[in-house]
Enzyme design. Structure first.
Site, PDB file in Angstrom:
ATOM      1  N   LYS A   1       0.816  -1.199   0.000  1.00 36.96           N
ATOM      2  CA  LYS A   1       0.000   0.000   0.000  1.00 36.96           C
ATOM      3  C   LYS A   1       0.859   1.263   0.000  1.00 36.96           C
ATOM      4  O   LYS A   1       0.404   2.334  -0.373  1.00 36.96           O
ATOM      5  CB  LYS A   1      -0.880   0.019   1.260  1.00 36.96           C
ATOM      6  CG  LYS A   1      -1.828  -1.135   1.394  1.00 36.96           C
ATOM      7  CD  LYS A   1      -2.591  -0.975   2.727  1.00 36.96           C
ATOM      8  CE  LYS A   1      -3.283  -2.247   3.095  1.00 36.96           C
ATOM      9  NZ  LYS A   1      -3.875  -2.149   4.464  1.00 36.96           N
ATOM     10  N   GLY A   2       2.096   1.146   0.495  1.00 37.13           N
ATOM     11  CA  GLY A   2       2.903   2.316   0.818  1.00 37.13           C
ATOM     12  C   GLY A   2       3.055   3.357  -0.274  1.00 37.13           C
ATOM     13  O   GLY A   2       3.124   4.545   0.010  1.00 37.13           O
TER      14      GLY A   2
ATOM     15  N   GLU B   1       8.106   2.577  -5.931  1.00 35.86           N
ATOM     16  CA  GLU B   1       8.178   2.164  -4.523  1.00 35.86           C
ATOM     17  C   GLU B   1       8.219   3.392  -3.621  1.00 35.86           C
ATOM     18  O   GLU B   1       8.797   4.422  -3.986  1.00 35.86           O
ATOM     19  CB  GLU B   1       9.470   1.364  -4.285  1.00 35.86           C
ATOM     20  CG  GLU B   1       9.302  -0.137  -4.396  1.00 35.86           C
ATOM     21  CD  GLU B   1       8.672  -0.763  -3.151  1.00 35.86           C
ATOM     22  OE1 GLU B   1       7.964  -0.052  -2.394  1.00 35.86           O
ATOM     23  OE2 GLU B   1       8.883  -1.962  -2.943  1.00 35.86           O
ATOM     24  N   ASP B   2       7.662   3.248  -2.435  1.00 34.98           N
ATOM     25  CA  ASP B   2       7.772   4.315  -1.451  1.00 34.98           C
ATOM     26  C   ASP B   2       9.182   4.358  -0.859  1.00 34.98           C
ATOM     27  O   ASP B   2       9.829   5.391  -0.842  1.00 34.98           O
ATOM     28  CB  ASP B   2       6.723   4.144  -0.341  1.00 34.98           C
ATOM     29  CG  ASP B   2       6.682   2.719   0.217  1.00 34.98           C
ATOM     30  OD1 ASP B   2       7.449   1.858  -0.257  1.00 34.98           O
ATOM     31  OD2 ASP B   2       5.877   2.464   1.127  1.00 34.98           O
TER      32      ASP B   2
ATOM     33  N   ASP C   1      14.334  -0.485   1.847  1.00 39.14           N
ATOM     34  CA  ASP C   1      14.932  -0.607   3.169  1.00 39.14           C
ATOM     35  C   ASP C   1      15.959  -1.747   3.102  1.00 39.14           C
ATOM     36  O   ASP C   1      17.076  -1.541   2.629  1.00 39.14           O
ATOM     37  CB  ASP C   1      13.771  -0.884   4.138  1.00 39.14           C
ATOM     38  CG  ASP C   1      14.170  -0.959   5.586  1.00 39.14           C
ATOM     39  OD1 ASP C   1      15.150  -0.323   5.963  1.00 39.14           O
ATOM     40  OD2 ASP C   1      13.492  -1.661   6.350  1.00 39.14           O
TER      41      ASP C   1
ATOM     42  N   LYS D   1      16.990   3.657   2.293  1.00 40.55           N
ATOM     43  CA  LYS D   1      17.743   3.552   3.561  1.00 40.55           C
ATOM     44  C   LYS D   1      18.960   2.676   3.309  1.00 40.55           C
ATOM     45  O   LYS D   1      18.940   1.469   3.576  1.00 40.55           O
ATOM     46  CB  LYS D   1      16.881   2.841   4.606  1.00 40.55           C
ATOM     47  CG  LYS D   1      15.966   3.716   5.416  1.00 40.55           C
ATOM     48  CD  LYS D   1      15.386   2.860   6.541  1.00 40.55           C
ATOM     49  CE  LYS D   1      14.075   3.407   7.013  1.00 40.55           C
ATOM     50  NZ  LYS D   1      13.349   2.444   7.854  1.00 40.55           N
TER      51      LYS D   1
ATOM     52  N   PHE E   1      12.733   4.645  11.694  1.00 40.65           N
ATOM     53  CA  PHE E   1      11.454   4.200  11.159  1.00 40.65           C
ATOM     54  C   PHE E   1      10.594   5.411  10.808  1.00 40.65           C
ATOM     55  O   PHE E   1      10.379   6.301  11.624  1.00 40.65           O
ATOM     56  CB  PHE E   1      10.707   3.278  12.132  1.00 40.65           C
ATOM     57  CG  PHE E   1       9.659   2.493  11.410  1.00 40.65           C
ATOM     58  CD1 PHE E   1      10.007   1.384  10.641  1.00 40.65           C
ATOM     59  CD2 PHE E   1       8.327   2.887  11.439  1.00 40.65           C
ATOM     60  CE1 PHE E   1       9.043   0.681   9.926  1.00 40.65           C
ATOM     61  CE2 PHE E   1       7.359   2.182  10.727  1.00 40.65           C
ATOM     62  CZ  PHE E   1       7.724   1.075   9.971  1.00 40.65           C
TER      63      PHE E   1
ATOM     64  N   ASP F   1       3.397   3.450   6.779  1.00 40.00           N
ATOM     65  CA  ASP F   1       2.616   3.137   7.973  1.00 40.00           C
ATOM     66  C   ASP F   1       3.457   2.514   9.071  1.00 40.00           C
ATOM     67  O   ASP F   1       4.577   2.042   8.848  1.00 40.00           O
ATOM     68  CB  ASP F   1       1.521   2.128   7.631  1.00 40.00           C
ATOM     69  CG  ASP F   1       2.097   0.720   7.428  1.00 40.00           C
ATOM     70  OD1 ASP F   1       3.020   0.578   6.617  1.00 40.00           O
ATOM     71  OD2 ASP F   1       1.638  -0.216   8.112  1.00 40.00           O
TER      72      ASP F   1
ATOM     73  N   ARG G   1      -0.625   6.580   7.663  1.00 41.16           N
ATOM     74  CA  ARG G   1      -0.417   6.727   6.219  1.00 41.16           C
ATOM     75  C   ARG G   1      -0.899   8.079   5.700  1.00 41.16           C
ATOM     76  O   ARG G   1      -0.433   8.568   4.679  1.00 41.16           O
ATOM     77  CB  ARG G   1      -1.175   5.628   5.452  1.00 41.16           C
ATOM     78  CG  ARG G   1      -0.620   4.228   5.630  1.00 41.16           C
ATOM     79  CD  ARG G   1      -1.217   3.300   4.590  1.00 41.16           C
ATOM     80  NE  ARG G   1      -1.055   1.898   4.915  1.00 41.16           N
ATOM     81  CZ  ARG G   1       0.014   1.159   4.609  1.00 41.16           C
ATOM     82  NH1 ARG G   1       1.033   1.702   3.983  1.00 41.16           N
ATOM     83  NH2 ARG G   1       0.066  -0.113   4.937  1.00 41.16           N
TER      84      ARG G   1
HETATM   85  P1  IMP Z   1      12.367  -3.865   2.458  1.00 42.69           P
HETATM   86  O1  IMP Z   1      11.896  -5.176   1.918  1.00 42.69           O
HETATM   87  O2  IMP Z   1      13.022  -4.026   3.800  1.00 42.69           O
HETATM   88  O3  IMP Z   1      13.237  -3.075   1.520  1.00 42.69           O
HETATM   89  O4  IMP Z   1      11.103  -2.999   2.784  1.00 42.69           O
HETATM   90  C1  IMP Z   1      10.320  -2.520   1.819  1.00 42.69           C
HETATM   91  C2  IMP Z   1       8.961  -2.128   2.324  1.00 42.69           C
HETATM   92  O5  IMP Z   1       8.887  -2.083   3.751  1.00 42.69           O
HETATM   93  C3  IMP Z   1       8.652  -0.743   1.861  1.00 42.69           C
HETATM   94  O6  IMP Z   1       8.072  -0.759   0.581  1.00 42.69           O
HETATM   95  C4  IMP Z   1       7.727  -0.240   2.947  1.00 42.69           C
HETATM   96  O7  IMP Z   1       6.401  -0.585   2.641  1.00 42.69           O
HETATM   97  C5  IMP Z   1       8.194  -0.952   4.201  1.00 42.69           C
HETATM   98  N1  IMP Z   1       9.107  -0.090   4.989  1.00 42.69           N
HETATM   99  C6  IMP Z   1      10.451  -0.106   5.015  1.00 42.69           C
HETATM  100  N2  IMP Z   1      10.953   0.835   5.825  1.00 42.69           N
HETATM  101  C7  IMP Z   1       9.889   1.486   6.326  1.00 42.69           C
HETATM  102  C8  IMP Z   1       9.741   2.596   7.227  1.00 42.69           C
HETATM  103  O8  IMP Z   1      10.712   3.215   7.739  1.00 42.69           O
HETATM  104  N3  IMP Z   1       8.460   2.964   7.493  1.00 42.69           N
HETATM  105  C9  IMP Z   1       7.377   2.332   6.971  1.00 42.69           C
HETATM  106  N4  IMP Z   1       7.467   1.317   6.106  1.00 42.69           N
HETATM  107  C10 IMP Z   1       8.707   0.884   5.795  1.00 42.69           C
HETATM  108 MG    MG Z   2       6.241  -0.569   0.079  1.00 41.86          MG
END
Ligand code: IMP
Ligand code: MG
Length: 175
Positions: free
Chosen positions: A42-43, A97-98, A101, A129, A150, A157, A163
């Site tokens: 959803k992000g 993508e939002d 991480d 990040k 975070f 969210d 959100r």
């Molecule tokens: P990853 O798989 O760890 O790269 O995370 C990707 C997804 O995790 C992102 O598309 C976000 O939806 C969520 N996410 C990662 N970091 C944050 C944060 O700091 N706040 C909220 N959602 C996050």
């Molecule tokens: Mg996301």
């Protein structure tokens, strides 16, 4: 929830300036390609809505939904509750993508889409990040790097809350 406080990291105006820069780069590369933009729910929904309204050329939109997070930590287990329903073979695909991480979610979706033989496949992420990266990943269009904290708001969210905040905020535990 009340033992936490919010500190603005990027105001709505600052996000707008970042989006404007991304808009210019994406327009330069895609204005004559009728690309398919795929938002990761959803992000990314607010970022995608703001971005596409500034893209003044023909394009198509799709969404996939992926989930891995519980609270502020990734569970490491990825689910795709909403997969892609249209063929993307031969299309110029840009994933929206939002935030990237660990990179696990985005790497998963890029792999999933690459198997469907698009003409090209690139990634646009509003936030990155780098300190948390666990898998290598190229971000073709990046808004900005953020610290290892975070974040919530502007689509992001924590347990489905926050959100709707217009700014991107750091969610801090109160001492
Ligand atoms: P990853 O798989 O760890 O790269 O995370 C990707 C997804 O995790 C992102 O598309 C976000 O939806 C969520 N996410 C990662 N970091 C944050 C944060 O700091 N706040 C909220 N959602 C996050
Ligand atoms: Mg996301």
């Amino acid at each position: 929830m009340d033992n936490r406080k919010l500190k603005v990291l990027l105001s709505h105006d600052e996000i707008s300036a970042v989006t404007g820069k991304l808009t210019a780069d994406i327009t330069r590369d895609y204005h004559d390609k009728n690309p398919l933009l795929i938002g990761v729910l959803k992000g990314a929904f607010i970022f995608m809505a703001d971005l596409v309204r500034r893209l003044d050329f023909p394009l198509e939109l799709e969404f996939v939904r992926l989930a891995s997070y519980s609270g502020t930590e990734t569970t490491g287990r990825l689910k795709m509750p909403q997969a892609l329903t249209t063929p993307i073979k031969g299309k110029d695909v840009l994933v929206i993508e939002d935030i990237v991480d660990t990179g696990l979610t985005t790497a998963f979706i890029m792999r999933y889409l690459r198997r469907k033989s698009p003409a090209s496949l690139k990634l646009c992420a509003l936030l990155n990040k780098p300190a948390r990266r666990r898998v290598p990943l190229d971000i073709d269009y990046l808004g900005c790097n953020v610290p290892d904290q975070f974040l919530v708001g502007y689509g992001l969210d924590c347990d489905q809350q926050y959100r709707n905040l217009p700014d991107i905020c750091i969610l801090e535990e109160k001492p």
